[in-house]
Scaffold this active site. Structure first.
Site, mmCIF file in Angstrom:
data_model
loop_
_atom_site.group_PDB
_atom_site.id
_atom_site.type_symbol
_atom_site.label_atom_id
_atom_site.label_comp_id
_atom_site.label_asym_id
_atom_site.label_seq_id
_atom_site.Cartn_x
_atom_site.Cartn_y
_atom_site.Cartn_z
ATOM 1 N N GLY A 23 21.881 3.341 -34.581
ATOM 2 C CA GLY A 23 20.624 3.818 -35.160
ATOM 3 C C GLY A 23 20.147 5.178 -34.680
ATOM 4 O O GLY A 23 18.952 5.480 -34.785
ATOM 5 N N ASN B 267 20.742 8.093 -36.049
ATOM 6 C CA ASN B 267 20.239 8.841 -37.214
ATOM 7 C C ASN B 267 18.910 8.259 -37.701
ATOM 8 O O ASN B 267 18.022 9.009 -38.120
ATOM 9 C CB ASN B 267 21.276 8.839 -38.340
ATOM 10 C CG ASN B 267 22.324 9.903 -38.120
ATOM 11 O OD1 ASN B 267 22.059 11.089 -38.252
ATOM 12 N ND2 ASN B 267 23.526 9.475 -37.736
ATOM 13 N N ARG C 69 29.581 -10.287 -52.203
ATOM 14 C CA ARG C 69 28.941 -8.976 -52.061
ATOM 15 C C ARG C 69 27.733 -8.857 -52.978
ATOM 16 O O ARG C 69 26.716 -8.267 -52.629
ATOM 17 C CB ARG C 69 29.924 -7.856 -52.439
ATOM 18 C CG ARG C 69 30.851 -7.485 -51.332
ATOM 19 C CD ARG C 69 31.707 -6.286 -51.693
ATOM 20 N NE ARG C 69 32.727 -6.139 -50.677
ATOM 21 C CZ ARG C 69 32.535 -5.538 -49.505
ATOM 22 N NH1 ARG C 69 31.389 -4.971 -49.220
ATOM 23 N NH2 ARG C 69 33.504 -5.477 -48.624
ATOM 24 N N MET D 94 27.611 0.049 -42.585
ATOM 25 C CA MET D 94 29.075 -0.091 -42.634
ATOM 26 C C MET D 94 29.565 -1.071 -43.700
ATOM 27 O O MET D 94 30.627 -1.665 -43.550
ATOM 28 C CB MET D 94 29.607 -0.505 -41.250
ATOM 29 C CG MET D 94 29.276 0.466 -40.134
ATOM 30 S SD MET D 94 29.842 2.146 -40.457
ATOM 31 C CE MET D 94 31.584 1.958 -40.110
ATOM 32 N N ASN E 298 23.432 9.158 -48.175
ATOM 33 C CA ASN E 298 24.299 8.703 -47.084
ATOM 34 C C ASN E 298 24.633 9.908 -46.205
ATOM 35 O O ASN E 298 24.671 11.034 -46.693
ATOM 36 C CB ASN E 298 25.610 8.119 -47.645
ATOM 37 C CG ASN E 298 26.543 7.629 -46.548
ATOM 38 O OD1 ASN E 298 26.112 6.939 -45.618
ATOM 39 N ND2 ASN E 298 27.816 7.994 -46.617
ATOM 40 N N HIS F 270 27.643 11.351 -43.581
ATOM 41 C CA HIS F 270 29.030 11.131 -43.173
ATOM 42 C C HIS F 270 29.419 12.239 -42.189
ATOM 43 O O HIS F 270 29.084 13.401 -42.416
ATOM 44 C CB HIS F 270 29.951 11.151 -44.397
ATOM 45 C CG HIS F 270 31.382 10.928 -44.040
ATOM 46 N ND1 HIS F 270 31.870 9.675 -43.699
ATOM 47 C CD2 HIS F 270 32.422 11.791 -43.927
ATOM 48 C CE1 HIS F 270 33.153 9.786 -43.393
ATOM 49 N NE2 HIS F 270 33.520 11.047 -43.527
ATOM 50 N N ASP G 299 31.937 7.576 -49.699
ATOM 51 C CA ASP G 299 31.843 8.951 -49.204
ATOM 52 C C ASP G 299 32.099 9.997 -50.287
ATOM 53 O O ASP G 299 32.673 11.067 -50.021
ATOM 54 C CB ASP G 299 32.786 9.166 -48.003
ATOM 55 C CG ASP G 299 32.457 8.255 -46.838
ATOM 56 O OD1 ASP G 299 31.276 7.909 -46.676
ATOM 57 O OD2 ASP G 299 33.370 7.861 -46.088
ATOM 58 N N ALA H 228 24.469 17.527 -34.696
ATOM 59 C CA ALA H 228 24.204 18.220 -35.974
ATOM 60 C C ALA H 228 23.649 17.242 -37.010
ATOM 61 O O ALA H 228 22.754 17.588 -37.793
ATOM 62 C CB ALA H 228 25.478 18.890 -36.486
ATOM 63 N N GLU H 229 24.156 16.005 -37.014
ATOM 64 C CA GLU H 229 23.650 14.991 -37.961
ATOM 65 C C GLU H 229 22.141 14.790 -37.782
ATOM 66 O O GLU H 229 21.396 14.650 -38.761
ATOM 67 C CB GLU H 229 24.355 13.647 -37.737
ATOM 68 C CG GLU H 229 25.819 13.647 -38.119
ATOM 69 C CD GLU H 229 26.451 12.264 -37.950
ATOM 70 O OE1 GLU H 229 25.864 11.269 -38.406
ATOM 71 O OE2 GLU H 229 27.547 12.185 -37.364
HETATM 72 C C1 GRF Z 1 27.141 8.468 -37.827
HETATM 73 O O1 GRF Z 1 28.153 9.285 -37.296
HETATM 74 C C2 GRF Z 1 27.113 8.536 -39.328
HETATM 75 O O2 GRF Z 1 27.484 9.796 -39.839
HETATM 76 C C3 GRF Z 1 28.153 7.519 -39.711
HETATM 77 O O3 GRF Z 1 27.984 6.470 -38.785
HETATM 78 C C4 GRF Z 1 27.408 6.991 -37.582
HETATM 79 C C5 GRF Z 1 26.152 6.208 -37.352
HETATM 80 O O4 GRF Z 1 25.567 6.487 -36.102
HETATM 81 N N1 GRF Z 1 28.005 7.135 -41.089
HETATM 82 P P1 GRF Z 1 24.091 6.002 -35.798
HETATM 83 O O5 GRF Z 1 24.069 4.487 -36.025
HETATM 84 O O6 GRF Z 1 23.153 6.704 -36.721
HETATM 85 O O7 GRF Z 1 23.848 6.345 -34.362
#
Ligand code: GRF
Length: 223
Positions: free
Chosen positions: A14, A16, A67, A92, A109, A111, A147, A175-176
């Site tokens: 978590g 992000n 699903r 995921m 999303n 990535h 993606d 960077a994210e």
């Molecule tokens: C990140 O690197 C994101 O780009 C990818 O999964 C990771 C998630 O990390 N999709 P977090 O759970 O946000 O720490």
């Protein structure tokens, strides 16, 4: 200002999500997180949401026979919370086609590569294996194929000599954390829209092209 109501889907750490929580704290930020859903029980992201007093729910995919049934439950929770815009942040699970259609152009999303290069898992190992000198991260609108989808914003980071998966992942992750709040702001404020299958700005900006950063291995002295 009416803030755009955000739902965030997570499966783990978590970080992000935390970056989005912090961005949403600013009164001028155009979005607020109204629901966090994790498909995995007990993950750190759920605790982060609770610390920020954001409603958080676990909808465990293992409790559903298909699903479709899982996605219907997630969709129901999002609708109940009156979510306008959905953000995957380390979620995921692949979505069903119907779920993706339902959130078309309202679903982001992140990535950890410069898409369309290196979609899928084990991104950083494949980046290192390929020997590319720049990597980065991408925020894009979600489409049925994993993606893929119109790119909203990207950030580039150098791949440095001696990098391991872990330290490249850490550099990209930093960077994210800057990119996701920026991209969400663009979408939530209505500054961009999808035209065809590309994202365009509503007001053309006539900035001079920024100086292009160059990434390569350090040159030997004397060259
Ligand atoms: C990140 O690197 C994101 O780009 C990818 O999964 C990771 C998630 O990390 N999709 P977090 O759970 O946000 O720490």
């Amino acid at each position: 200002m009416r803030k755009t109501r955000i739902g965030v889907l997570i499966s783990g750490r978590g970080s992000n999500l935390q970056a989005l929580i912090e961005a949403c704290e600013a009164s001028t930020y155009p979005a607020e997180i109204v629901l966090v859903v994790s498909n995995v029980p007990g993950v750190r992201g759920l605790a982060l949401a609770e610390d920020a007093a954001i409603p958080a729910r676990t909808i465990n995919h293992k409790d559903f026979a298909s699903r479709e049934a899982f996605d219907a439950a997630v969709n129901g929770a999002l609708q109940e919370a009156q979510v306008d815009l959905l953000c995957n942040a380390g979620f995921m699970r692949l979505h069903t086609e119907g779920f993706v259609q339902n959130w078309w152009n309202r679903h982001l999303n992140i990535h950890p590569s410069l898409l369309p290069a290196f979609p899928g898992l084990n991104t950083h190992a494949r980046v290192l294996e390929a020997g590319v000198k720049i990597s980065g991260c991408t925020v894009h609108f979600v489409r049925p194929k994993m993606d893929t989808g119109p790119v909203i914003a990207q950030a580039a980071v150098p791949v440095l000599p001696g990098d391991t998966d872990d330290n490249l992942a850490g550099r990209v992750l930093a960077a994210e954390h800057r990119l996701y709040p920026h991209a969400l702001r663009l979408v939530a404020s209505g500054a961009v829209r999808v035209e065809g299958e590309t994202v365009v700005g509503l007001t053309p900006v006539k900035d001079e092209a920024p100086q292009t950063p160059l990434f390569s291995p350090p040159l030997n002295e004397g060259l």
